[in-house]
Design an enzyme around this catalytic site. Structure first.
Site, PDB file in Angstrom:
ATOM      1  CB  CYS A 132      -0.155   7.246  -4.244  1.00 44.76           C
ATOM      2  SG  CYS A 132       1.487   6.595  -3.965  1.00 44.76           S
ATOM      3  CG  PHE A 151      -2.052   5.605   5.615  1.00 51.72           C
ATOM      4  CD1 PHE A 151      -2.051   4.668   6.634  1.00 51.72           C
ATOM      5  CD2 PHE A 151      -2.014   6.948   5.961  1.00 51.72           C
ATOM      6  CE1 PHE A 151      -2.019   5.052   7.968  1.00 51.72           C
ATOM      7  CE2 PHE A 151      -1.974   7.347   7.292  1.00 51.72           C
ATOM      8  CZ  PHE A 151      -1.979   6.397   8.293  1.00 51.72           C
ATOM      9  CE1 TYR A 210       0.117   1.962   4.244  1.00 44.69           C
ATOM     10  CE2 TYR A 210       0.474  -0.372   4.646  1.00 44.69           C
ATOM     11  CZ  TYR A 210       0.542   0.935   5.075  1.00 44.69           C
ATOM     12  OH  TYR A 210       1.014   1.233   6.328  1.00 44.69           O
ATOM     13  CB  CYS A 211       1.509   4.042  -1.797  1.00 44.16           C
ATOM     14  SG  CYS A 211       0.317   4.210  -3.131  1.00 44.16           S
ATOM     15  CD1 TRP A 212       1.875   9.149  -0.210  1.00 39.35           C
ATOM     16  CD2 TRP A 212       0.628   9.523   1.607  1.00 39.35           C
ATOM     17  NE1 TRP A 212       2.662   9.780   0.716  1.00 39.35           N
ATOM     18  CE2 TRP A 212       1.917  10.023   1.848  1.00 39.35           C
ATOM     19  CE3 TRP A 212      -0.328   9.646   2.596  1.00 39.35           C
ATOM     20  CZ2 TRP A 212       2.270  10.633   3.038  1.00 39.35           C
ATOM     21  CZ3 TRP A 212       0.035  10.253   3.791  1.00 39.35           C
ATOM     22  CH2 TRP A 212       1.314  10.735   3.996  1.00 39.35           C
TER      23      TRP A 212
END
Length: 142
Positions: A87, A111, A81-83
């Site tokens: 993203c 996130f 996962y990222c932002w």
């Protein structure tokens, strides 16, 4: 709406997406159920320090090739996962991990949606329990 859709193509398309994507609610439920996988936060250090999913491993996107072997167990599925939806670092990281031979999925929503659904997250100063955003999660479920 007139439909000429090939339903077998639709089945293949959506099954393919589900084979390689998961969402924050499913990840939350899988963590709570003790299902075995490694959740990987691929954001930079500053983002990790600002907040991350409890139990996640920090492996910034640019360090994957260098640190995956020391950080991840090849026998355990990985979820990146990222932002958030804007993203694509988690997608890039998932591709990198797949090329290295890991079984991998991407947590869509990242996130941002973890927090918006009201799931707890960890910061340098402790655990945060945000209120769910009524635009992304029913208020009565948390």
């Amino acid at each position: 709406m007139t439909s000429t859709q090939d339903t077998s193509a639709a089945v293949a398309h959506f099954a393919g997406r589900l084979a390689f994507e998961t969402d924050v609610a499913d990840v939350h439920d899988d963590l709570a159920a003790g299902r075995r996988f490694t959740l990987v936060d691929v954001r930079p250090q500053e983002a990790w320090d600002q907040g991350h999913v409890p139990g996640a491993v920090h492996l910034p996107k640019g360090k994957i090739r260098l640190r995956a072997e020391q950080t991840l167990d090849r026998d355990v599925p990985v979820v990146t996962y990222c932002w958030g939806p804007g993203c694509n670092a988690a997608t890039k990281a998932a591709l990198e991990l797949a090329t290295l031979g890991y079984e991998v999925k991407e947590m869509i929503g990242g996130f941002e949606y973890w927090v918006r659904e009201g799931f707890p997250y960890d910061t340098a100063s402790g655990r945060v329990h945000p209120a769910p955003d009524p635009l992304s999660a029913p208020l009565h479920t948390h």
